[in-house]
Design an enzyme around this catalytic site. Sequence first.
Site, PDB file in Angstrom:
ATOM      1  CE1 TYR A  71      -9.779  -2.773   0.807  1.00  0.00           C
ATOM      2  CE2 TYR A  71      -9.371  -0.418  -0.633  1.00  0.00           C
ATOM      3  CZ  TYR A  71      -7.948  -2.031  -0.101  1.00  0.00           C
ATOM      4  OH  TYR A  71      -7.186  -2.237   0.273  1.00  0.00           O
ATOM      5  CB  THR A  93      -8.088  -4.948  10.008  1.00  0.00           C
ATOM      6  OG1 THR A  93      -7.809  -5.758   8.955  1.00  0.00           O
ATOM      7  CG2 THR A  93      -7.987  -4.231   8.832  1.00  0.00           C
ATOM      8  CG  ASN A 145      -4.012  -2.115   6.866  1.00  0.00           C
ATOM      9  OD1 ASN A 145      -3.366  -2.265   5.866  1.00  0.00           O
ATOM     10  ND2 ASN A 145      -4.622  -2.748   7.544  1.00  0.00           N
ATOM     11  CG  PHE A 191     -13.796   3.125   7.287  1.00  0.00           C
ATOM     12  CD1 PHE A 191     -13.812   2.463   8.663  1.00  0.00           C
ATOM     13  CD2 PHE A 191     -13.181   2.453   6.363  1.00  0.00           C
ATOM     14  CE1 PHE A 191     -14.357   1.441   8.774  1.00  0.00           C
ATOM     15  CE2 PHE A 191     -13.228   1.033   6.645  1.00  0.00           C
ATOM     16  CZ  PHE A 191     -14.413   0.199   7.601  1.00  0.00           C
ATOM     17  CE  LYS A 230      -3.991  -2.371   2.733  1.00  0.00           C
ATOM     18  NZ  LYS A 230      -4.691  -2.208   3.629  1.00  0.00           N
ATOM     19  NE  ARG A 234      -6.412 -12.170   5.366  1.00  0.00           N
ATOM     20  CZ  ARG A 234      -7.253 -10.701   5.466  1.00  0.00           C
ATOM     21  NH1 ARG A 234      -7.351 -10.173   4.405  1.00  0.00           N
ATOM     22  NH2 ARG A 234      -7.989 -11.421   6.683  1.00  0.00           N
ATOM     23  CD  GLU A 242      -8.231  -9.706  -3.228  1.00  0.00           C
ATOM     24  OE1 GLU A 242      -9.642  -8.974  -2.615  1.00  0.00           O
ATOM     25  OE2 GLU A 242      -6.978  -9.159  -3.677  1.00  0.00           O
ATOM     26  CG  HIS A 260      -5.213  -6.317  -0.874  1.00  0.00           C
ATOM     27  ND1 HIS A 260      -6.623  -6.473   0.495  1.00  0.00           N
ATOM     28  CD2 HIS A 260      -5.475  -7.164  -1.353  1.00  0.00           C
ATOM     29  CE1 HIS A 260      -7.107  -6.832  -0.909  1.00  0.00           C
ATOM     30  NE2 HIS A 260      -6.627  -7.487  -1.943  1.00  0.00           N
ATOM     31  NE  ARG A 286      -2.307  -6.085   7.096  1.00  0.00           N
ATOM     32  CZ  ARG A 286      -4.156  -6.337   6.589  1.00  0.00           C
ATOM     33  NH1 ARG A 286      -4.591  -7.375   7.213  1.00  0.00           N
ATOM     34  NH2 ARG A 286      -4.461  -5.458   5.341  1.00  0.00           N
TER      35      ARG A 286
HETATM   36  P1  IDP Z   1      -8.162  -6.746   5.317  1.00  0.00           P
HETATM   37  O1  IDP Z   1      -7.063  -5.789   4.599  1.00  0.00           O
HETATM   38  O2  IDP Z   1      -7.952  -7.045   6.697  1.00  0.00           O
HETATM   39  O3  IDP Z   1      -8.822  -7.910   4.691  1.00  0.00           O
HETATM   40  P2  IDP Z   1     -11.029  -5.563   5.369  1.00  0.00           P
HETATM   41  O4  IDP Z   1     -11.693  -5.663   6.719  1.00  0.00           O
HETATM   42  O5  IDP Z   1     -11.236  -5.712   3.848  1.00  0.00           O
HETATM   43  O6  IDP Z   1      -9.188  -5.351   6.248  1.00  0.00           O
HETATM   44  O7  IDP Z   1     -10.268  -4.104   5.584  1.00  0.00           O
HETATM   45  C1  IDP Z   1      -9.927  -2.727   4.012  1.00  0.00           C
HETATM   46  C2  IDP Z   1      -9.022  -2.365   4.480  1.00  0.00           C
HETATM   47  O8  IDP Z   1     -10.169  -1.191   4.343  1.00  0.00           O
HETATM   48  C3  IDP Z   1      -8.139  -2.433   6.260  1.00  0.00           C
HETATM   49  O9  IDP Z   1      -7.018  -3.140   5.104  1.00  0.00           O
HETATM   50  C4  IDP Z   1      -7.573  -1.338   6.152  1.00  0.00           C
HETATM   51  O10 IDP Z   1      -6.588  -0.011   5.151  1.00  0.00           O
HETATM   52  C5  IDP Z   1      -9.125  -0.258   5.854  1.00  0.00           C
HETATM   53  N1  IDP Z   1      -9.958  -0.614   6.153  1.00  0.00           N
HETATM   54  C6  IDP Z   1     -10.730  -1.028   7.519  1.00  0.00           C
HETATM   55  N2  IDP Z   1     -11.115  -1.082   8.681  1.00  0.00           N
HETATM   56  C7  IDP Z   1     -10.928   0.565   8.829  1.00  0.00           C
HETATM   57  C8  IDP Z   1     -11.709   1.127   9.534  1.00  0.00           C
HETATM   58  O11 IDP Z   1     -11.849   0.842  10.697  1.00  0.00           O
HETATM   59  N3  IDP Z   1     -10.575   2.645   9.433  1.00  0.00           N
HETATM   60  C9  IDP Z   1     -10.231   2.637   8.463  1.00  0.00           C
HETATM   61  N4  IDP Z   1     -10.145   2.317   7.665  1.00  0.00           N
HETATM   62  C10 IDP Z   1     -10.414   1.010   7.925  1.00  0.00           C
HETATM   63 MG    MG Z   2     -10.089  -7.787   2.944  1.00  0.00          MG
END
Ligand code: IDP
Ligand code: MG
Length: 138
Positions: free
Chosen positions: A50, A92, A113, A58, A10, A86, A127, A116, A103
Amino acid sequence: MIERTFIILKPDCMEKNMAGKVLDRLFTKGLKPVGMKLVRLDDRILTEHYAHLKDKPFFPGILKFMSRSPVIMAVLEGEDAVNVVRLLCGPTNSTQAPAGTIRGDFGKDVQENIIHASDSKETAVTEIARFFKKGELC
Ligand code: IDP
Ligand code: MG
């Protein structure tokens, strides 16, 4: 089983010059690159990628974050690749991710973080097709 997964290093990872460190962890674990490129993501493809978060407050912040610098995208192949990657990434929220995970060691918070990674074999297939043409995979 040998399978493929998809990752994005990222904008925060790229801005902190940590792409090498992150790829080193993945390659050292045995994941092999079968596709890799540097791109700047736009709102159209990010909104598709997304889509599961489009109603979250957010969501606009994610679009802004993910498009603010070019990213490295890759397809990695290996034994149980989706789960292995993962696990290497960690949860996350970087502040809750254990030390020793990508992370946990390099991320800042729940948004910034570092990486992805596809969350299931089915998502990985979708994807990879979204971001890579067949001819871009070796
Ligand atoms: P993941 O990346 O661990 O699969 P997802 O829930 O799919 O998590 O969320 C995608 C991305 O959206 C996260 O990696 C993060 O960058 C962002 N994200 C997720 N939850 C939040 C939040 O509560 N606030 C701000 N950004 C978030
Ligand atoms: Mg995800």
